[in-house]
Write an enzyme that holds these catalytic residues in place. Structure first.
Site, PDB file in Angstrom:
ATOM      1  N   HIS A  90       0.861  -1.182   0.000  1.00  0.00           N
ATOM      2  CA  HIS A  90       0.000   0.000   0.000  1.00  0.00           C
ATOM      3  C   HIS A  90       0.903   1.240   0.000  1.00  0.00           C
ATOM      4  CE1 HIS A  90      -2.894   2.883   1.752  1.00  0.00           C
ATOM      5  NE2 HIS A  90      -3.831   2.054   1.381  1.00  0.00           N
ATOM      6  N   ASP A  92       2.321  -4.319   8.578  1.00  0.00           N
ATOM      7  CA  ASP A  92       1.110  -3.509   8.459  1.00  0.00           C
ATOM      8  C   ASP A  92      -0.084  -4.469   8.530  1.00  0.00           C
ATOM      9  OD1 ASP A  92      -1.183  -2.429   7.323  1.00  0.00           O
ATOM     10  OD2 ASP A  92      -0.205  -1.842   5.446  1.00  0.00           O
ATOM     11  N   GLN A 126      -5.189  -5.027   7.005  1.00  0.00           N
ATOM     12  CA  GLN A 126      -6.169  -5.957   6.427  1.00  0.00           C
ATOM     13  C   GLN A 126      -6.207  -7.296   7.163  1.00  0.00           C
ATOM     14  OE1 GLN A 126      -8.378  -5.117   4.294  1.00  0.00           O
ATOM     15  NE2 GLN A 126      -7.528  -3.141   3.732  1.00  0.00           N
ATOM     16  N   LYS A 161     -10.873  -0.360  10.243  1.00  0.00           N
ATOM     17  CA  LYS A 161     -10.999  -1.611   9.479  1.00  0.00           C
ATOM     18  C   LYS A 161     -11.384  -2.765  10.408  1.00  0.00           C
ATOM     19  CE  LYS A 161      -7.921   0.125   6.062  1.00  0.00           C
ATOM     20  NZ  LYS A 161      -8.155   0.317   4.652  1.00  0.00           N
ATOM     21  N   CYS A 167      -4.586   2.196  -3.865  1.00  0.00           N
ATOM     22  CA  CYS A 167      -3.355   2.717  -3.244  1.00  0.00           C
ATOM     23  C   CYS A 167      -2.213   1.729  -3.394  1.00  0.00           C
ATOM     24  CB  CYS A 167      -3.558   3.061  -1.773  1.00  0.00           C
ATOM     25  SG  CYS A 167      -4.745   4.375  -1.489  1.00  0.00           S
TER      26      CYS A 167
HETATM   27  N1  PMP Z   1      -2.162  -0.670   4.559  1.00  0.00           N
HETATM   28  C1  PMP Z   1      -3.130  -1.400   4.027  1.00  0.00           C
HETATM   29  C2  PMP Z   1      -2.855  -2.803   3.590  1.00  0.00           C
HETATM   30  C3  PMP Z   1      -4.405  -0.829   3.871  1.00  0.00           C
HETATM   31  O1  PMP Z   1      -5.391  -1.552   3.336  1.00  0.00           O
HETATM   32  C4  PMP Z   1      -4.632   0.497   4.303  1.00  0.00           C
HETATM   33  C5  PMP Z   1      -5.970   1.159   4.142  1.00  0.00           C
HETATM   34  N2  PMP Z   1      -6.516   1.031   2.835  1.00  0.00           N
HETATM   35  C6  PMP Z   1      -3.569   1.194   4.861  1.00  0.00           C
HETATM   36  C7  PMP Z   1      -2.354   0.574   4.982  1.00  0.00           C
HETATM   37  C8  PMP Z   1      -3.708   2.595   5.342  1.00  0.00           C
HETATM   38  O2  PMP Z   1      -4.564   2.657   6.439  1.00  0.00           O
HETATM   39  P1  PMP Z   1      -5.121   4.059   6.933  1.00  0.00           P
HETATM   40  O3  PMP Z   1      -5.635   4.773   5.723  1.00  0.00           O
HETATM   41  O4  PMP Z   1      -6.215   3.684   7.889  1.00  0.00           O
HETATM   42  O5  PMP Z   1      -4.004   4.781   7.584  1.00  0.00           O
END
Ligand code: PMP
Length: 407
Positions: free
Chosen positions: A124, A201, A204, A227, A365
């Site tokens: 991401h 991270d 998910q 999430k 992203c």
């Molecule tokens: N890493 C992953 C794998 C994600 O899916 C997301 C959110 N789409 C993020 C990081 C970023 O999370 P946040 O926007 O809540 O900071």
């Protein structure tokens, strides 16, 4: 028959009882953010109705109550992650802030010219960009770990990249774009063998199974509350205590100090050293309620239910010509990233929305990953505890309709 009662879970989420464009809402955008159960909504309104005060400061009853709830939520997160101590749980806005915190504190103080930071192509943007920014300043490099056509990390390629100049391996536990469950334990072992630190991270992963940072053996683990059926704007960074202790602070301000004078300031102990300013108190309390909610479920049955939804999706999708899944990871959570021949993903999304079905479309992203597959983006359905096989049936009917219109 399904052991998990998704219909009962669904009844806990008031937002799902609505119509969109004249159809019952079918919410399949859970990887972007999950909906909130009554327990979370009530915890937040109850806090604002009854306990609202600043934490750790006041000498009065409301402040005591707010502080108690705030710190109880930290204990809940510590238990949720199997952290040895709640001092290792730092409140952040979400994974994005967690990565920025570690890149800017640990990264700025530890990375030297010629050092290497490895990240899979699956990442991401929030796991990529903060490291690029810090590496550019420190003369170190960010290098992508190749990903196979399946959407699995190429572990042989990783082996050939690892050497003693690798100081950090950062990766998601589960890919938001493909649902790939990465073999994090194995990767952590490989990284540790060359002395690198590992940042996982968990954005998910948190909503899918119990986590155990001690069993994983990682150095940092982060997740976003939104999430995990909690509010937006709050998440947690977990770190090894000796690393967090050695790291300089991130933001300066109130709460993160021990003493301040114009001849010099000393910093607070963990976790407060990293928590400058008035925190998102209602968010923390809402996240605590979300964790209690999740812990009240049979999580193994929930995970099996989500797997059933994914398998059911793949079985139905096989009957639709021109519908293809992007990636086919060895192990995946309930995320179905797809393309429909002749119909741009954003058109698929729009046509599904007209039928009350919410999916995500675009690059998720993860532009490097989209480039790897040579696609500008995909449409993505992502499942969670309140989704049912009927939702999947509706998705497939919606895709057939989109295909008839465009085909
Ligand atoms: N890493 C992953 C794998 C994600 O899916 C997301 C959110 N789409 C993020 C990081 C970023 O999370 P946040 O926007 O809540 O900071």
């Amino acid at each position: 028959t399904q052991a998990f009662d998704a219909a009962a879970v669904r009844a806990d989420f008031p937002i799902l009882q609505q119509e969109v464009n004249g159809h019952p809402l079918i919410y399949l955008d859970n990887a972007a953010t999950t909906q909130k159960p009554n327990a979370v909504i009530d915890a937040i309104t109850d806090y604002y109705r009854n306990d609202n005060a600043n934490v750790h400061r006041g000498a009065h009853a409301l402040s005591d109550r707010a502080t108690q709830k705030f710190e109880a939520a930290r204990e809940a997160v510590a238990a949720f992650l199997n952290s040895p101590s709640s001092r290792q749980v730092i409140w952040v806005r979400g994974v994005t802030e967690a990565v920025n915190l570690v890149a800017n504190t640990w990264g700025r103080s530890e990375l030297r010219e010629g050092d290497r930071v490895l990240l899979p192509y699956l990442e991401h943007h929030s796991d990529i960009v903060p490291w690029q920014m810090v590496c550019a300043e420190t003369g170190s490099s960010v290098e992508p770990i190749p990903v196979l056509e399946s959407g699995d990390i190429d572990l042989d390629a990783l082996d050939s990249m690892l050497d003693e100049r690798v100081k950090m391996v950062a990766l998601n536990h589960v890919s938001n774009a493909l649902g790939t469950v990465n073999p994090v334990q194995q990767i952590i072992g490989k990284a540790k063998a060359v002395g690198a630190k590992v940042f996982i991270d968990g954005a998910q992963a948190v909503a899918h199974w119990p986590l155990d940072v001690q069993a994983l053996g990682c150095d940092f683990y982060a997740f976003s509350g939104h999430k995990l059926f909690g509010p937006t704007g709050i998440g947690a960074l977990w770190g090894r205590e000796e690393l967090l202790d050695a790291m300089p602070p991130f933001l300066g301000g109130g709460e993160m100090i021990e003493t301040v004078s114009f001849s010099g300031t000393t910093f607070n102990t963990l976790p407060f050293k990293f928590e400058a300013g008035t925190p998102n108190i209602a968010g923390v309390i809402g996240l605590g309620a979300a964790i209690d909610y999740v812990q009240s479920l049979d999580r193994a049955a929930a995970a099996a239910h989500e797997q059933d939804l994914l398998e059911y999706t793949l079985a139905l999708a096989a009957d639709i010509d021109g519908l293809s899944r992007v990636g086919h990871p060895r192990e995946a959570v309930g995320i179905y990233s797809f393309l429909l021949a002749g119909c741009h993903p954003s058109d698929v999304g729009m046509l599904l929305d007209q039928q009350g079905i919410a999916v995500r479309t675009g690059h998720h992203c993860a532009q490097p990953l989209m480039a790897h597959y040579g696609v500008p983006g995909t449409a993505r359905a992502s499942y969670t505890i309140y989704n049912t096989r009927e939702d999947v049936d509706a998705l497939m009917a919606g895709i057939r309709k989109a295909k008839a219109l465009f085909g």
